[in-house]
Structures are given as C-alpha cells and as structure tokens.
Design a protein around this motif. Structure first.
Motif, PDB file in Angstrom:
ATOM      1  N   LEU A 130      17.585 -39.073 -36.598  1.00  0.00           N
ATOM      2  CA  LEU A 130      18.700 -38.167 -36.376  1.00  0.00           C
ATOM      3  C   LEU A 130      19.011 -38.012 -34.892  1.00  0.00           C
ATOM      4  O   LEU A 130      20.157 -37.746 -34.527  1.00  0.00           O
ATOM      5  N   VAL A 131      18.016 -38.169 -34.027  1.00  0.00           N
ATOM      6  CA  VAL A 131      18.277 -38.103 -32.592  1.00  0.00           C
ATOM      7  C   VAL A 131      19.246 -39.216 -32.187  1.00  0.00           C
ATOM      8  O   VAL A 131      20.173 -39.015 -31.399  1.00  0.00           O
ATOM      9  N   ARG A 132      19.068 -40.393 -32.768  1.00  0.00           N
ATOM     10  CA  ARG A 132      19.987 -41.509 -32.495  1.00  0.00           C
ATOM     11  C   ARG A 132      21.402 -41.155 -32.972  1.00  0.00           C
ATOM     12  O   ARG A 132      22.380 -41.415 -32.287  1.00  0.00           O
ATOM     13  N   LEU A 133      21.490 -40.568 -34.155  1.00  0.00           N
ATOM     14  CA  LEU A 133      22.807 -40.202 -34.670  1.00  0.00           C
ATOM     15  C   LEU A 133      23.463 -39.123 -33.815  1.00  0.00           C
ATOM     16  O   LEU A 133      24.689 -39.072 -33.705  1.00  0.00           O
ATOM     17  N   SER A 134      22.659 -38.259 -33.200  1.00  0.00           N
ATOM     18  CA  SER A 134      23.217 -37.172 -32.401  1.00  0.00           C
ATOM     19  C   SER A 134      24.014 -37.699 -31.211  1.00  0.00           C
ATOM     20  O   SER A 134      24.862 -36.985 -30.661  1.00  0.00           O
ATOM     21  N   LEU A 135      23.755 -38.936 -30.808  1.00  0.00           N
ATOM     22  CA  LEU A 135      24.464 -39.523 -29.679  1.00  0.00           C
ATOM     23  C   LEU A 135      25.961 -39.641 -29.949  1.00  0.00           C
ATOM     24  O   LEU A 135      26.772 -39.639 -29.023  1.00  0.00           O
ATOM     25  N   ILE A 136      26.328 -39.760 -31.229  1.00  0.00           N
ATOM     26  CA  ILE A 136      27.745 -39.929 -31.559  1.00  0.00           C
ATOM     27  C   ILE A 136      28.340 -38.688 -32.223  1.00  0.00           C
ATOM     28  O   ILE A 136      29.493 -38.732 -32.686  1.00  0.00           O
ATOM     29  N   LEU A 179      30.259 -48.638 -28.525  1.00  0.00           N
ATOM     30  CA  LEU A 179      30.022 -48.290 -27.120  1.00  0.00           C
ATOM     31  C   LEU A 179      28.732 -47.503 -26.924  1.00  0.00           C
ATOM     32  O   LEU A 179      27.936 -47.797 -26.029  1.00  0.00           O
ATOM     33  N   VAL A 180      28.530 -46.492 -27.776  1.00  0.00           N
ATOM     34  CA  VAL A 180      27.362 -45.625 -27.596  1.00  0.00           C
ATOM     35  C   VAL A 180      26.077 -46.353 -27.924  1.00  0.00           C
ATOM     36  O   VAL A 180      25.125 -46.373 -27.122  1.00  0.00           O
ATOM     37  N   PHE A 181      26.000 -46.960 -29.100  1.00  0.00           N
ATOM     38  CA  PHE A 181      24.766 -47.639 -29.493  1.00  0.00           C
ATOM     39  C   PHE A 181      24.543 -48.931 -28.709  1.00  0.00           C
ATOM     40  O   PHE A 181      23.429 -49.444 -28.655  1.00  0.00           O
ATOM     41  N   GLY A 182      25.616 -49.439 -28.088  1.00  0.00           N
ATOM     42  CA  GLY A 182      25.467 -50.621 -27.235  1.00  0.00           C
ATOM     43  C   GLY A 182      25.108 -50.285 -25.811  1.00  0.00           C
ATOM     44  O   GLY A 182      25.000 -51.175 -24.962  1.00  0.00           O
ATOM     45  N   GLY A 183      24.928 -49.002 -25.516  1.00  0.00           N
ATOM     46  CA  GLY A 183      24.527 -48.585 -24.175  1.00  0.00           C
ATOM     47  C   GLY A 183      25.657 -48.586 -23.164  1.00  0.00           C
ATOM     48  O   GLY A 183      25.412 -48.725 -21.962  1.00  0.00           O
ATOM     49  N   HIS A 184      26.902 -48.417 -23.634  1.00  0.00           N
ATOM     50  CA  HIS A 184      28.059 -48.453 -22.732  1.00  0.00           C
ATOM     51  C   HIS A 184      28.765 -47.096 -22.655  1.00  0.00           C
ATOM     52  O   HIS A 184      29.993 -47.024 -22.604  1.00  0.00           O
ATOM     53  N   ASP A 185      28.009 -46.036 -22.678  1.00  0.00           N
ATOM     54  CA  ASP A 185      28.551 -44.695 -22.543  1.00  0.00           C
ATOM     55  C   ASP A 185      27.835 -44.004 -21.387  1.00  0.00           C
ATOM     56  O   ASP A 185      26.608 -43.797 -21.460  1.00  0.00           O
ATOM     57  N   PRO A 186      28.506 -43.700 -20.282  1.00  0.00           N
ATOM     58  CA  PRO A 186      29.944 -43.804 -20.026  1.00  0.00           C
ATOM     59  C   PRO A 186      30.416 -45.259 -19.900  1.00  0.00           C
ATOM     60  O   PRO A 186      29.647 -46.142 -19.539  1.00  0.00           O
ATOM     61  N   VAL A 187      31.723 -45.463 -20.184  1.00  0.00           N
ATOM     62  CA  VAL A 187      32.345 -46.776 -20.042  1.00  0.00           C
ATOM     63  C   VAL A 187      33.427 -46.655 -18.976  1.00  0.00           C
ATOM     64  O   VAL A 187      34.313 -45.809 -19.081  1.00  0.00           O
ATOM     65  N   TRP A 188      33.314 -47.470 -17.938  1.00  0.00           N
ATOM     66  CA  TRP A 188      34.211 -47.370 -16.775  1.00  0.00           C
ATOM     67  C   TRP A 188      34.210 -45.955 -16.203  1.00  0.00           C
ATOM     68  O   TRP A 188      35.226 -45.458 -15.724  1.00  0.00           O
ATOM     69  N   GLY A 189      33.075 -45.309 -16.273  1.00  0.00           N
ATOM     70  CA  GLY A 189      32.948 -43.956 -15.747  1.00  0.00           C
ATOM     71  C   GLY A 189      33.453 -42.870 -16.668  1.00  0.00           C
ATOM     72  O   GLY A 189      33.362 -41.686 -16.332  1.00  0.00           O
ATOM     73  N   MET A 190      34.002 -43.238 -17.840  1.00  0.00           N
ATOM     74  CA  MET A 190      34.590 -42.265 -18.763  1.00  0.00           C
ATOM     75  C   MET A 190      33.702 -42.047 -19.982  1.00  0.00           C
ATOM     76  O   MET A 190      32.934 -42.932 -20.366  1.00  0.00           O
ATOM     77  N   ASN A 191      33.833 -40.879 -20.586  1.00  0.00           N
ATOM     78  CA  ASN A 191      33.161 -40.591 -21.850  1.00  0.00           C
ATOM     79  C   ASN A 191      33.675 -41.563 -22.912  1.00  0.00           C
ATOM     80  O   ASN A 191      34.893 -41.736 -23.073  1.00  0.00           O
TER      81      ASN A 191
END
Length: 508
Positions: A393-399, A439-451
């Motif tokens: 659930l911690v992983r899911l909390s990321l999104i 984006l989130v699970f691929g480790g790209h958050d932030p993306v271009w500095g944005m949420n």
C-alpha cells in the motif's frame, strides 16, 4: 511509571472516543438509512463541518510527516499550507455546487454523482474501484502513524502490532454504528486536543531548548540556511516549479477527494460550507508548529534518518516533558489518525455499498448494511497488509493524490459543461491515470521539475476535449436541470424525490 501514566491516559481517551461516537447517534434509532449514516442526514452545521473537514489537514501527518519533512527538507514542506489554503478557496465555489447537486438528486458520494451525471451505473462502480485503490493506502498510513505514536508515547510498553490493532478496533467500533455524525463528534474532542497541544508546543519547545524564537530562528539561519530555500539541500528536485504545480494539482484534488465530498454532503446548507471555507485557513496556521519543531529537532536530536525522522517531534516531547503531558500529546496525535481513518473507511463503505454491491438487484434495499460490512472489510484489509506486506500500500500511496486528480475533469467539468460525453470523460481519465502511473512508478516524478499529476491532468483534459469534439455525440435527452449543477443553492421548500434518495440507475 512513565509508561503506566501515559498508557492510562491514552486508554481513557480511547474509551471516551468510542463513547462519543456512540452518543452521537443516541435517540436517532436505526431507521436513518444510508443517508443518515454516510452524510449525517445532511444536517451538520458550521461547527461540525468545520471540525470534521479539519481532519483533512490534521492527520497523523501533522505530528509525524510534517515534522519529518521539516527535519529532512525544510522549505518544500510549506506546499501543505499552500495547497490546503488554495483548496479552501476553490471549495468555496465547488462545495455548495456539489452539495446542491447531490441533495437535489438524492446522492451520497462522488460515485453517485458520476453515475447520475453520465447515466452509467457501471461508471460509478469503476470510480469506486479507482477511489478505493487511492484511499486504502491512507487507511494504512493512519494505522501505521497511530502505531508509531502509541508505541512511542507508551515508552515502548505497547508494541507496534498492538497499537495497529487498537487503532483499527477503536475506529471500526464507532464508525460502523455512528457513521459520519460520530466522526464529527469525535472531531470536536480531537480538535480541542490538537489546538491545545500544538499551541503549547509552539511556546514550550523554543523556550525550553533555545531560550526563545529569536535565538532559535537565528541558529537556523546561521547553521542550516539551505533548509530555508528551494529546492532545499537534498529534496530530489522539489524546487519552485514543483512547489507551484503541486499546489495547483493538490488544491484541485482536495475539493473532489471522496472524504472532502462526504463533508460537503453532510452540511445542513450551502452557507455552512461557505463559512467553513473562510474559517478553515485560520486553522492551518497551526501546521507551522510541527514544521518548525522538525527544524528544531535538527539541533536537539541530530542524525535521524529514514522513518526515524518522522519521530522528530516526539523525540523532543518524550525527552523533556512529564509522562502525563506526553500522554495527552500522544492522544491528540492518535485521534488525528482515528478521525480521518474513520472517514476514509466510511467513504469506501458508502461507495461500494451504494454503487457496487447496491447496484446488484438482489442486494438492493440494504445499502447501509453492505456499506457497514465493507467498512470492516476495508479496515481489516489495510490492517492485515500493514502486518504482512506494508510496502504494497505504501507503493500505491505514491499515486493517491495524483491519481485522484484525474477525476477532476469527469466530475467538475462534467457538471458545468453538458457537451462532455461519457466517452470523453472516461478516455481522459484512463489516459491521465495511465500516464501518472508510468511517470511515478518509473521514477520520473517530478518530471521536468513539475508534479507528475499535473502533467497527467493536462493530458487528461486534452484527450477529453478531443474525444468530445471528434467522438460520438451524447444522446442524453434529460433537461439541463437533471444533468448539470446549474445553481449552488437547494430551495429550502423543495422536498427530496418521493421515497427518499434515488439510486443512480433510477434517474436514467
């Protein structure tokens, strides 16, 4: 002796919590139905709505996460104050609109609203599933937060596992019986303790450890200046653009978050919601306290890493205060877990009881019972996963927040713009949610500095508009008054549909 005193205080307040929850529905009988249980019979006044919705801003994060973020990163934690205050401004308009629409059509949650707007009961069930995925992690986070607090304030006398179970048992015990009204009553106790304890700590800690705010703030500027700037010293890209985009996306999301909408729909009238939107930002001022105490802990208990940094505030408390004071502060933090946990569980139960199980003909007519069953199941599932697979659930909390943000066009745009079709709304939701996951699970958050959530929302809107203009037309023959939220006030003398609340399918 310290453990016994603090634990006794905690135990007494847990009994009081359950008693308050049960007293909330005394004399109301069991015939109130789902509306009475899930939205308090739409009868809560300004005070109860205020304390109930304050639970959105004062969870276990206030005592653990906010102090931990202040300890680890510094300035970026101010995004919480920014988005909550902006969200209240948006809620001044959105809250009365959703309240009036739901009351006019006998609806009790966002799944009901979506199903009614697009005449698709299956869409309500799909939104219930999506929202559950985003809400379950919050239940686990509150269980975990309460466990950490209780174990700490009991000086280790209560183990984490027992503390997890106590949080689940107390919350389930009163929310199944008393519903939203019970949560509102318990919120009054919680807010008295939160305001009292944080107000005390705001004065005590700087005086006790630094001889006042002047020396404390001077030391931060002199020794930790990087904690006062963006993107901070080790925040991983939490700069100005991230701060702005996170504030925008979270302020939009918080007004349609299922727990927030439950608060809206419980109001007696739209004016209570408008007053609430004006008063709540004043309450947020207290959020500065755990943030500042996290910075103070940098000098008092340096070297905290990982999850231990979330205990920054309680390290100060346990180190310097008598056991009875530790117990009271711990109770305030524990109730800051219990109240939002109760609303999360209640909302999941309502969504499934009304839009999923209740949509099955053989189960129709017993929506409240099924909602209560789902409350227990959802809480038990979060508890079991806390014990056995906490990282799931911690992983899911990321999104969670970024995922829920993708419902904004379907819900808010759909209620003011008739041309938005069900095909467009669903296409935009799928595109936006899928992009957020990538984006989130691929480790790209932030993306271009944005949420990442605002990038997903932008794609969501573009896809929804494109499908609206190029895709199949809507054949909904209902008048605008049945489809759109045209006014923000429900006529005082207009009755609900005959027979009480209607199901989404009944209005097609």
């Amino acid at each position: 002796m310290n453990a016994a005193v603090a634990t006794a205080i905690f135990g007494a307040f847990m009994v009081l919590t359950v008693a308050l929850g049960l007293l909330a529905v005394r004399g109301r009988g069991s015939g109130g139905g789902l509306t009475e249980w899930s939205v308090g019979g739409r009868s809560l006044g300004t005070v109860f709505i205020w304390v109930l919705m304050a639970g959105e801003s004062y969870t276990s994060f206030s005592y653990l996460g906010a102090a931990g973020w202040g300890y680890n990163f510094g300035a970026p934690v101010l995004y919480v104050l920014a988005y909550m205050s902006c969200g209240y401004g948006i809620g001044y308009v959105v809250g009365p609109m959703l309240w009036a629409y739901a009351r006019r059509h006998g609806l009790v949650g966002i799944t009901d609203i979506v199903a009614h707007r697009y005449r698709r009961p299956w869409l309500g069930a799909a939104v219930a599933l999506l929202a559950t995925v985003c809400l379950l992690p919050y239940i686990q986070l509150q269980i975990t937060g309460m466990g950490v607090v209780v174990s700490t304030i009991s000086y280790g006398a209560i183990s984490l596992n027992w503390a997890y179970f106590i949080g689940f048992a107390v919350t389930t015990g009163f929310v199944v019986i008393s519903g939203l009204r019970g949560s509102a009553w318990v919120s009054v106790l919680k807010d008295i303790l939160v305001i009292g304890t944080l107000g005390f700590l705001a004065v005590y800690v700087p005086l006790h450890y630094f001889d006042g705010y002047g020396p404390f703030l001077h030391r931060i500027v002199a020794e930790k200046p990087q904690w006062l700037t963006f993107p901070s010293h080790a925040s991983g890209g939490l700069g100005q653009l991230w701060f702005i985009t996170t504030t925008v996306i979270n302020s939009l999301t918080v007004v349609i978050f299922p727990t927030t909408v439950a608060g809206y729909l419980g109001a007696r009238n739209a004016d209570a919601l408008r007053r609430n939107a004006m008063y709540l930002p004043f309450y947020n001022v207290l959020l500065f306290v755990p943030m500042l105490l996290g910075l103070a802990a940098l000098f008092v208990v340096p070297g905290l890493t990982g999850a231990d940094s979330n205990l920054a505030l309680f390290k100060l408390v346990v180190d310097s205060l008598p056991a009875w004071a530790v117990g009271l502060i711990g109770v305030a933090a524990a109730l800051s877990s219990i109240v939002p946990m109760a609303v999360f569980m209640l909302v999941i139960g309502t969504m499934w009881g009304r839009s999923v199980v209740g949509a099955i003909p053989r189960f129709a007519g017993r929506e409240k019972l099924w909602s209560q069953v789902v409350v227990v199941v959802a809480g038990a599932l979060a508890l079991v996963l806390t014990y056995t697979a906490p990282n799931t659930l911690v992983r899911l909390s990321l999104i969670s927040y970024e995922g829920m943000a993708q419902l904004v066009p379907m819900l808010l745009l759909g209620l003011v713009w008739r041309r938005l079709t069900v095909h467009a709304a669903v296409s935009g939701l799928v595109a936006g949610f899928a992009l957020v996951c990538v984006l989130v699970f691929g480790g790209h958050d932030p993306v271009w500095g944005m949420n990442a959530g605002i990038v997903g929302l932008a794609v969501n809107v573009v896809v929804a508009l494109t499908v609206t203009w190029l895709g199949p037309r809507d054949t909904d023959e209902r008048p605008d008054a049945q489809v759109l939220a045209l006014d923000d006030e429900f006529p005082r003398d207009e009755a609900l549909p005959q027979g009480g609340p209607v199901s989404p399918s009944a209005s097609t």
